[in-house]
Design an enzyme around this catalytic site. Structure first.
Site: not given
Lengths: 325, 327
Positions: B60, B129
């Site tokens: 990322e 998450h």
């Protein structure tokens, strides 16, 4: 393919002198408290950026870390704009909003001046991505220090560049110390260039105190990239004479070590080469040095006399609204 | 108008912007061959090819930074985070590079980039998450943040984000990808400006400020409270930053009571900023203290019942509305 213009070596020597004298003067002005924040000097490493710039075209992209004064000067940013930036003035290359660690010059394709270690390496890969996306034959030179090679973003960036075969030369300016931590204490490899091998990127070691060697190696690699896009890695071995920043007395290394490198000074070395070959007299060298010193003195005067960005304009630099400044 | 899903609406927005501007490309994990982890980019690889729809490794920080670099020289990247929970790995790029570049280059480099992907708690994904990142990012000068709740808003805001010359985060609602709504036909250009809230339901007794996944909750509660003679006005922020202060103030001037229902945490959450602005500027309009409904101030538990207890939900919102109405 647009050719790389051969740069005159005497001109490049005077550029190295300009960087040296600029940094000495910046140091003095810092101590006089005319310059704030952090200030990292490039003294000792001049041949790296000068050699690299001499090997590429003016429209190639360059990006570097926070020890960036030399990179801007080598690229063509004026000493006036660089000194004014250190002074925080509106006439500075980043309008006094970036400071020592954030020199930018769009006109000269200098994409910063970035101060988070290795965070600009992915940006450099992005510049290279844009080159390939548009089908251009430019090359990106992405400079960073030996301290950057143990940061995650560095590894991610190298992998991406290799995966997408992007036109970028990763130039590691190995000056042996990440702040006060020697490469030996920070890096598991015997030599930094081996990092490139892990990503299937061709890498070489270059003597960063030798202008000609840097120039010729960068030229060779850039030429290969222009023919067929790929990344490359150069570990350029160099040495900074000063501490990491102005506040660092560099007590982690010996005087003997420093003296050893000073004898191998990149400016003295190119001067000797040119003198030996009859391309430069002592008088001419003195003249170049005098000129560099004067340019820098003029830059201090320019910076002192320049005005600051008025506070009411500050909000114009948060969001871009179409009217380019 | 026709009815499509939130997912289809985003897909249309991507396709239309890719079609319109050759500088636009989409990059992220699984966006191309896999057709998107949530199928938002389905069909785009086939239509636009691998030059513009680009799969990345799980890096990322690396690909967010790549996008920012490409934006410095005029490309208009759309960077997909598989979820904004993973954007935290790229926090340095999103917070330190994208929004700072314009200021620290003295106005030389604006960054026309869109970061998009699902944001906020979904269902039993556990603490790592389930992040609602809007309050982190909205606190950063130089970023713009929107969080659409309907297919129409999702399409219109994403298209606007791609055309914006600054870094914009489009925080999609993971739980709403399959929800449906009416959207203009594809041949009609749909652009929804950043910084414009929308009254999703008119009412006179209380203002409920909401966005993203809390909008359907607010609408449900409003309907339910109708039976108890409480008329709630639902103000969907759509954009967190810039914030449509006027739309909030106009509604509060009408109802004099406010509940803010947000998907982030209470401490320094989006609602805290809104409360501050209301009391600062229109204190005299208030007939009751402002209440906030948010996540509880704990990391998200996996257990379904516990998760429900942590989330802002209909029961909590209904109770808060009744409380400010002294009902």
């Amino acid at each position: 393919m647009q050719p790389v213009e051969q740069r005159d070596e005497v001109e490049m020597l005077s550029l190295m002198l300009l960087i040296r004298r600029f940094e000495e003067r910046a140091s003095q002005q810092y101590q006089a408290q005319k310059i704030g924040g952090f200030c990292h000097l490039y003294i000792g490493q001049e041949a790296v950026v000068t050699g690299a710039i001499a090997a590429v075209r003016p429209d190639d992209y360059i990006i570097t870390a926070y020890r960036d004064h030399g990179h801007a000067l080598a690229r063509g940013t004026t000493a006036n704009a660089c000194m004014a930036e250190l002074f925080g003035k509106e006439t500075g290359c980043s309008r006094g909003l970036g400071g020592s660690m954030h020199f930018f010059d769009k006109r000269h394709h200098m994409y910063g001046g970035h101060a988070i270690v290795a965070a600009h390496v992915p940006l450099g890969v992005g510049l290279a991505f844009a080159i390939k996306y548009r089908g251009e034959d430019r090359v990106t030179l992405c400079f960073f220090g030996d301290g950057a090679i143990n940061q995650g973003s560095f590894h991610e960036a190298l992998n991406l560049a290799a995966l997408y075969r992007l036109p970028i030369i990763f130039i590691c300016e190995n000056n042996l110390f990440a702040m006060g931590t020697s490469v030996k204490r920070s890096t598991s490899l015997k030599q930094i260039v081996d990092r490139a091998e892990g990503y299937d990127i061709p890498g070489e070691i270059v003597d960063g105190m030798n202008f000609r060697e840097v120039r010729d190696k960068v030229a060779e690699v850039a030429d290969s990239i222009r023919k067929e896009s790929h990344p490359a890695f150069l570990e350029v071995r160099t040495y900074r004479y000063r501490g990491h920043s102005m506040s660092d007395p560099a007590s982690y290394r010996t005087k003997d070590e420093l003296e050893k490198y000073r004898l191998d000074d990149p400016i003295i070395r190119l001067r000797a080469q040119l003198t030996r070959e009859g391309k430069l007299t002592n008088e001419q060298f003195d003249e170049l040095d005098k000129h560099a010193k004067q340019t820098v003195l003029d830059a201090v005067k320019f910076a002192e006399e320049s005005s600051e960005l008025p506070v009411e304009k500050l909000h114009d630099y948060v969001y871009f609204n179409g009217a380019k400044s | 108008m026709r009815e499509i899903t939130y997912r289809q609406a985003l897909n249309e927005a991507l396709a239309e912007e890719l079609e319109r501007d050759p500088n636009v490309f989409l990059m992220g994990e699984e966006v191309a061959e896999y057709q998107g982890a949530y199928k938002v980019s389905a069909g785009l690889l086939q239509r636009f090819g691998p030059r513009r729809i680009i799969d990345t490794p799980i890096s990322e920080n690396g690909f967010a930074g790549l996008g920012i670099g490409a934006a410095m020289v005029g490309l208009r990247p759309i960077i997909e985070f598989m979820t904004f929970s993973f954007s935290l790995v790229a926090f340095d790029q999103v917070v330190n590079n994208a929004p700072n570049m314009f200021m620290m280059s003295g106005g030389q480099f604006n960054i026309p980039i869109t970061f998009r992907g699902p944001n906020g708690p979904a269902h039993q994904l556990g603490a790592t998450h389930s992040h609602a990142t809007e309050n982190f990012y909205a606190s950063v000068p130089g970023l713009k943040v929107c969080a659409p709740a309907t297919p129409r808003d999702a399409k219109g805001l994403l298209k606007t984000a791609v055309r914006d010359d600054n870094p914009v985060l489009v925080l999609e609602a993971e739980l709403l990808y399959s929800s449906k709504g009416m959207v203009e036909p594809p041949d009609e250009e749909l652009l929804i400006p950043l910084g414009k809230a929308e009254v999703k339901r008119e009412g006179g007794d209380v203002t409920v400020v909401c966005y993203a996944q809390t909008v359907p909750i607010a609408l449900r509660v409003a309907k339910q409270l109708e039976e108890e003679d409480i008329s709630a006005e639902i103000v969907d922020l759509r954009s967190i930053k810039p914030l449509d202060e006027k739309a909030i103030f106009d509604s509060v001037a009408k109802t004099h009571r406010v509940v803010i229902v947000e998907q982030d945490h209470p401490f320094c959450g989006v609602g805290a900023e809104i409360c501050y602005r209301i009391q600062k500027d229109i204190f005299d309009e208030l007939d009751a203290p402002i209440l906030r409904v948010s996540q509880e101030d704990v990391p998200m538990p996996y257990n379904e019942d516990l998760e429900h207890a942590v989330l802002p939900n209909a029961e909590k919102l209904a109770a808060a509305v009744k409380k400010v109405c002294y009902a």
